[in-house]
Write a protein that holds these residues in place. Sequence first.
Motif, short mmCIF file in Angstrom:
data_model
loop_
_atom_site.label_atom_id
_atom_site.label_comp_id
_atom_site.label_asym_id
_atom_site.label_seq_id
_atom_site.Cartn_x
_atom_site.Cartn_y
_atom_site.Cartn_z
N MET A 1 0.84 -1.20 0.00
CA MET A 1 0.00 0.00 0.00
C MET A 1 0.88 1.25 0.00
N THR A 2 0.21 2.42 -0.07
CA THR A 2 0.98 3.65 -0.24
C THR A 2 0.62 4.68 0.81
N THR A 3 1.57 5.55 1.12
CA THR A 3 1.30 6.71 1.96
C THR A 3 1.44 8.00 1.15
N HIS A 4 1.67 7.88 -0.15
CA HIS A 4 1.78 9.05 -1.01
C HIS A 4 0.42 9.74 -1.14
N THR A 5 0.41 11.05 -1.01
CA THR A 5 -0.82 11.82 -1.09
C THR A 5 -0.86 12.60 -2.41
N GLU A 6 -1.97 12.47 -3.08
CA GLU A 6 -2.20 13.19 -4.34
C GLU A 6 -3.15 14.35 -4.07
N ARG A 7 -2.82 15.52 -4.57
CA ARG A 7 -3.69 16.69 -4.35
C ARG A 7 -4.52 16.95 -5.60
N ILE A 8 -5.82 17.15 -5.39
CA ILE A 8 -6.75 17.49 -6.47
C ILE A 8 -7.41 18.82 -6.12
N SER A 9 -7.42 19.74 -7.09
CA SER A 9 -8.00 21.05 -6.82
C SER A 9 -9.10 21.43 -7.80
N SER A 10 -9.39 20.55 -8.76
CA SER A 10 -10.44 20.83 -9.75
C SER A 10 -11.70 20.02 -9.46
N LYS A 11 -12.83 20.68 -9.42
CA LYS A 11 -14.09 19.98 -9.18
C LYS A 11 -14.47 19.07 -10.34
N ASP A 12 -13.84 19.27 -11.49
CA ASP A 12 -14.14 18.46 -12.67
C ASP A 12 -13.24 17.22 -12.78
N ASN A 13 -12.41 16.99 -11.78
CA ASN A 13 -11.58 15.79 -11.78
C ASN A 13 -12.48 14.55 -11.86
N PRO A 14 -12.16 13.56 -12.69
CA PRO A 14 -13.03 12.38 -12.86
C PRO A 14 -13.37 11.66 -11.56
N LEU A 15 -12.41 11.59 -10.64
CA LEU A 15 -12.69 10.93 -9.36
C LEU A 15 -13.78 11.67 -8.59
N LEU A 16 -13.68 12.99 -8.54
CA LEU A 16 -14.66 13.77 -7.79
C LEU A 16 -16.02 13.77 -8.48
N VAL A 17 -16.02 13.78 -9.79
CA VAL A 17 -17.29 13.66 -10.53
C VAL A 17 -17.97 12.35 -10.19
N ARG A 18 -17.19 11.28 -10.13
CA ARG A 18 -17.74 9.96 -9.83
C ARG A 18 -18.32 9.93 -8.42
N ILE A 19 -17.63 10.54 -7.47
CA ILE A 19 -18.11 10.55 -6.08
C ILE A 19 -19.41 11.34 -5.98
N VAL A 79 -4.52 7.89 -1.98
CA VAL A 79 -4.95 8.90 -1.01
C VAL A 79 -4.99 10.26 -1.72
N VAL A 80 -6.14 10.93 -1.60
CA VAL A 80 -6.35 12.20 -2.29
C VAL A 80 -6.69 13.27 -1.26
N GLU A 81 -6.01 14.40 -1.36
CA GLU A 81 -6.27 15.55 -0.51
C GLU A 81 -6.92 16.63 -1.36
N VAL A 82 -8.02 17.21 -0.84
CA VAL A 82 -8.74 18.24 -1.59
C VAL A 82 -9.01 19.44 -0.68
N PRO A 83 -9.16 20.64 -1.25
CA PRO A 83 -9.54 21.81 -0.44
C PRO A 83 -10.86 21.56 0.29
N ASP A 84 -11.00 22.16 1.45
CA ASP A 84 -12.20 21.94 2.26
C ASP A 84 -13.49 22.25 1.49
N ALA A 85 -13.47 23.34 0.73
CA ALA A 85 -14.67 23.72 -0.02
C ALA A 85 -15.01 22.68 -1.07
N LEU A 86 -14.00 22.09 -1.65
CA LEU A 86 -14.23 21.06 -2.66
C LEU A 86 -14.78 19.79 -2.01
N PHE A 87 -14.29 19.45 -0.83
CA PHE A 87 -14.83 18.28 -0.13
C PHE A 87 -16.30 18.51 0.24
#
Length: 258
Positions: A1-19, A79-87
């Motif tokens: 497994m991984t501890t690397h964190t990926e940052r996403i800042s776009s609301k149009d990111n495919p992962l966030l759209v799916r969620i 693991v994905v980190e997003v701005p609070d407003a985006l979450f």
Amino acid sequence: MTTHTERISSKDNPLLVRIRKLGADSAAYRKQGQVWLEGDHLISAALQRGVALSELVVAESAWAQRADWRRWAADVRRVVEVPDALFAGLSTLDTPGRIGALMPLPPTQALAPQAFTVVLDRLQDAGNVGSILRSAAAFGVRQVLALKGTAALWSPKVVRAGMGAHFAMQLIEGLSDDDLATLQVPLLATSSHQGLVLGQSPLPWPCAWVMGHEGQGVSEALMARCSHTVRIPQPGGEESLNVAAAAAICLYSTQAPA
């Protein structure tokens, strides 16, 4: 497994759209093959049961503050980190939980013929369904069988109401009355006016408790399959109990022999 964190800042990111689709459509998990778990309680319950989580999504403020959450990163593929407003835009809660996870939808398994079982007959209210699942897990039920017309078992509202119960049992949905023919345990249904009196008559073990539609009760076809009807004494004089309350009472009263 991984501890690397990926940052996403776009609301149009495919992962966030799916969620967001999973949160907006109660049946979207069937199309996507994934379930959205929001809040640390559900994630902790899933990990304790050995559930493999594919993505962990965390609001940036929480990621900085919660060392205990950061430890979960070792058990998650991404693991994905997003701005609070985006979450907040992903959340289905009035107060966003600041952490969520995606898990693969468990594969459908064969019905267990002799398991202590709950059958849900067209229950509509997600809160009732989730509460019944929570009681079922607490009292040792091994499988829950949902007939067609029952609220989607892995929808966000049912999962939240279940409080982690989903991970303790086998869940099978989309069944017909005829699918229950493979059960080798007696079916029991509650009745407000006839049948065995709960607490005063021995009940078969193992068995399958049938919980019916909130307004219509158990269908006639399914009632015909039941070997017993059981009445819950109500000295207060109410006509009936909420189905989730009735289920909790019935399941508590059903004990395996010592």
